[in-house]
Design a protein around this motif. Sequence first.
Motif, PDB file in Angstrom:
ATOM      1  N   GLY A 282       0.784  -1.236   0.000  1.00 15.57           N
ATOM      2  CA  GLY A 282       0.000   0.000   0.000  1.00 15.57           C
ATOM      3  C   GLY A 282       0.813   1.281   0.000  1.00 15.57           C
ATOM      4  N   ALA A 283       2.145   1.181   0.036  1.00 12.78           N
ATOM      5  CA  ALA A 283       2.961   2.409   0.077  1.00 12.78           C
ATOM      6  C   ALA A 283       3.033   3.039  -1.316  1.00 12.78           C
ATOM      7  N   GLN A 284       3.169   4.374  -1.345  1.00  7.41           N
ATOM      8  CA  GLN A 284       3.371   5.106  -2.604  1.00  7.41           C
ATOM      9  C   GLN A 284       4.873   5.198  -2.846  1.00  7.41           C
ATOM     10  N   VAL A 285       5.325   4.679  -3.943  1.00  4.73           N
ATOM     11  CA  VAL A 285       6.763   4.760  -4.245  1.00  4.73           C
ATOM     12  C   VAL A 285       6.953   5.275  -5.670  1.00  4.73           C
ATOM     13  N   ILE A 286       7.831   6.251  -5.831  1.00  2.00           N
ATOM     14  CA  ILE A 286       8.224   6.652  -7.188  1.00  2.00           C
ATOM     15  C   ILE A 286       9.548   5.953  -7.473  1.00  2.00           C
ATOM     16  N   SER A 287       9.562   5.164  -8.513  1.00  2.00           N
ATOM     17  CA  SER A 287      10.776   4.395  -8.775  1.00  2.00           C
ATOM     18  C   SER A 287      11.673   5.068  -9.802  1.00  2.00           C
ATOM     19  N   LEU A 288      12.879   5.413  -9.342  1.00  2.00           N
ATOM     20  CA  LEU A 288      13.906   5.931 -10.245  1.00  2.00           C
ATOM     21  C   LEU A 288      14.997   4.863 -10.366  1.00  2.00           C
ATOM     22  N   SER A 289      14.565   3.601 -10.263  1.00  4.76           N
ATOM     23  CA  SER A 289      15.554   2.521 -10.209  1.00  4.76           C
ATOM     24  C   SER A 289      15.590   1.665 -11.469  1.00  4.76           C
ATOM     25  N   ALA A 290      14.563   1.741 -12.304  1.00  2.00           N
ATOM     26  CA  ALA A 290      14.509   0.803 -13.430  1.00  2.00           C
ATOM     27  C   ALA A 290      15.267   1.344 -14.636  1.00  2.00           C
ATOM     28  N   GLY A 291      15.957   0.453 -15.317  1.00  3.25           N
ATOM     29  CA  GLY A 291      16.746   0.859 -16.479  1.00  3.25           C
ATOM     30  C   GLY A 291      15.995   0.658 -17.775  1.00  3.25           C
ATOM     31  N   GLU A 292      14.793   1.217 -17.864  1.00  3.89           N
ATOM     32  CA  GLU A 292      14.077   1.062 -19.133  1.00  3.89           C
ATOM     33  C   GLU A 292      13.258   2.301 -19.449  1.00  3.89           C
ATOM     34  N   PRO A 293      13.145   2.624 -20.755  1.00  6.44           N
ATOM     35  CA  PRO A 293      12.352   3.788 -21.140  1.00  6.44           C
ATOM     36  C   PRO A 293      10.904   3.611 -20.687  1.00  6.44           C
ATOM     37  N   ASP A 294      10.261   4.722 -20.352  1.00  5.60           N
ATOM     38  CA  ASP A 294       8.859   4.650 -19.919  1.00  5.60           C
ATOM     39  C   ASP A 294       7.899   4.723 -21.106  1.00  5.60           C
ATOM     40  N   PHE A 295       8.419   4.936 -22.327  1.00  7.30           N
ATOM     41  CA  PHE A 295       7.524   5.010 -23.496  1.00  7.30           C
ATOM     42  C   PHE A 295       7.010   3.628 -23.862  1.00  7.30           C
ATOM     43  N   ASP A 296       5.928   3.615 -24.637  1.00  8.66           N
ATOM     44  CA  ASP A 296       5.461   2.358 -25.216  1.00  8.66           C
ATOM     45  C   ASP A 296       6.296   2.048 -26.455  1.00  8.66           C
ATOM     46  N   THR A 297       6.392   0.773 -26.755  1.00  9.10           N
ATOM     47  CA  THR A 297       6.981   0.373 -28.036  1.00  9.10           C
ATOM     48  C   THR A 297       6.178   1.040 -29.158  1.00  9.10           C
ATOM     49  N   PRO A 298       6.860   1.610 -30.179  1.00  6.28           N
ATOM     50  CA  PRO A 298       6.121   2.296 -31.253  1.00  6.28           C
ATOM     51  C   PRO A 298       5.042   1.407 -31.873  1.00  6.28           C
ATOM     52  N   GLU A 299       3.976   2.078 -32.267  1.00  5.91           N
ATOM     53  CA  GLU A 299       2.791   1.388 -32.788  1.00  5.91           C
ATOM     54  C   GLU A 299       3.129   0.433 -33.954  1.00  5.91           C
ATOM     55  N   HIS A 300       3.923   0.925 -34.916  1.00  3.80           N
ATOM     56  CA  HIS A 300       4.176   0.073 -36.086  1.00  3.80           C
ATOM     57  C   HIS A 300       4.994  -1.170 -35.712  1.00  3.80           C
ATOM     58  N   VAL A 301       5.761  -1.063 -34.622  1.00  3.56           N
ATOM     59  CA  VAL A 301       6.559  -2.211 -34.180  1.00  3.56           C
ATOM     60  C   VAL A 301       5.646  -3.236 -33.491  1.00  3.56           C
ATOM     61  N   ARG A 302       4.741  -2.725 -32.669  1.00  6.39           N
ATOM     62  CA  ARG A 302       3.783  -3.636 -32.019  1.00  6.39           C
ATOM     63  C   ARG A 302       2.925  -4.338 -33.067  1.00  6.39           C
TER      64      ARG A 302
END
Length: 405
Positions: free
Chosen positions: A34-54
Amino acid sequence: MTNGQPFLNRFLAEARPSATYQMMDRVAARRASGAQVISLSAGEPDFDTPEHVREAGIAAIRAGQTRYTQVAGMRALREAVAAKFQRDNGLAVRWQDTLVCSGGKQVIFNALAATLNEGDEVIVPAPYWVSYPEIVQLCGARPVAVACGAGHGFKLTPAALHAAITPRTRWLILNSPGNPTGAVYRHDELLALAEVLLAHPQVLVLSDDIYEHLIFDGLAFATLAQVEPRLRDRVLTMNGVSKAYAMTGWRIGFGTGPAWLIDAMEKLQGQQTSGACTISQHAALAALTGPQDVVTRSRAVFQRRRDAVVAALNAAPGLECAVPQGAFYAFASCQALLGRETRGGARLETDEDVAMALLDEAGVATVHGSAFGLGPYLRIAYALDDASLQRACAAIRDFCLTLEG
Ligand SMILES: Cc1ncc(COP(=O)(O)O)c(C=O)c1O
């Protein structure tokens, strides 16, 4: 009852689990309670994979592209990989000299496992991506960390490289733009390192270019095999779609290098995972051959976020952060926080204490620098939307402001 230790492979028993994944697990556990955490720990872009790639992935499934591919990858993808190396890096590469793997990490694992023997040494400039020394260790060899401090922009100098090479040295690992510091090696800096390497023919070089496209301030990307063609028969140039096209979960990486090495890596992969996921290969093909504007757009977004985050970190009393020129990480010194006490009563002796207290008391997840081989620092991944970044930076500042002692 045994804890299993006697049964473990001794190299695995001595390896450490990934500190970044450990922090991600902690974040998940905090959130589950239940805790609120902002994660600055992950090594990945926050964007979605581009539409044409999906769409390319979906189309592959619909078209029944669901069977094994060749171990080294589909020919069409290997040709696209060869074309990418030519287009972006000026490397004339035959498709036969490329290998597609399940993520960039497998390229690295294959290369090291295919070549290392017990007692071999691998030079790993520190701070380093957490997996390098552990993979070396899993292969029974010895990682040799070479400290590269802030004074040289967290980069390996020719003198330090020269001093670290021994007759047992098999590999040097170079990573630019780098995780965890965002440091970028310029053309002339690579040339100076190449000068040293030319004198040591027993040393192979792994050039981890996975953050190639995330490079700021108009800086040109340079990679060793391009900068010094005389080293080409000793360099494995590794890259992938994970960071450039926001495709971390698709698990596609690739590499090019001397034919004997690519063959050995393919042989190993053939007894391990076989070819990478067929559907993901089709998606990666679309990423490499389709419009490249996604790359330019994400670079601009990350540069803007970098500027905001670095300014905010430097405004937090006790933190000090140089301006990184690539990737999506800021690496901030927290030296001035050590020896102090938090509002919650935690005494900060190490950077790990700082990261844990930030998580517990400020709800912000970072990864301590010593996990990357250089403390006391915090690695802050700014692959997150602007509003969350702002809230995280404000929470970090409040945390620093309320320290005692
Ligand atoms: C420096 C570096 N190399 C390689 C990788 C692995 O990339 P992939 O997700 O394609 O295995 C990462 C991922 O975090 C990384 O930071």
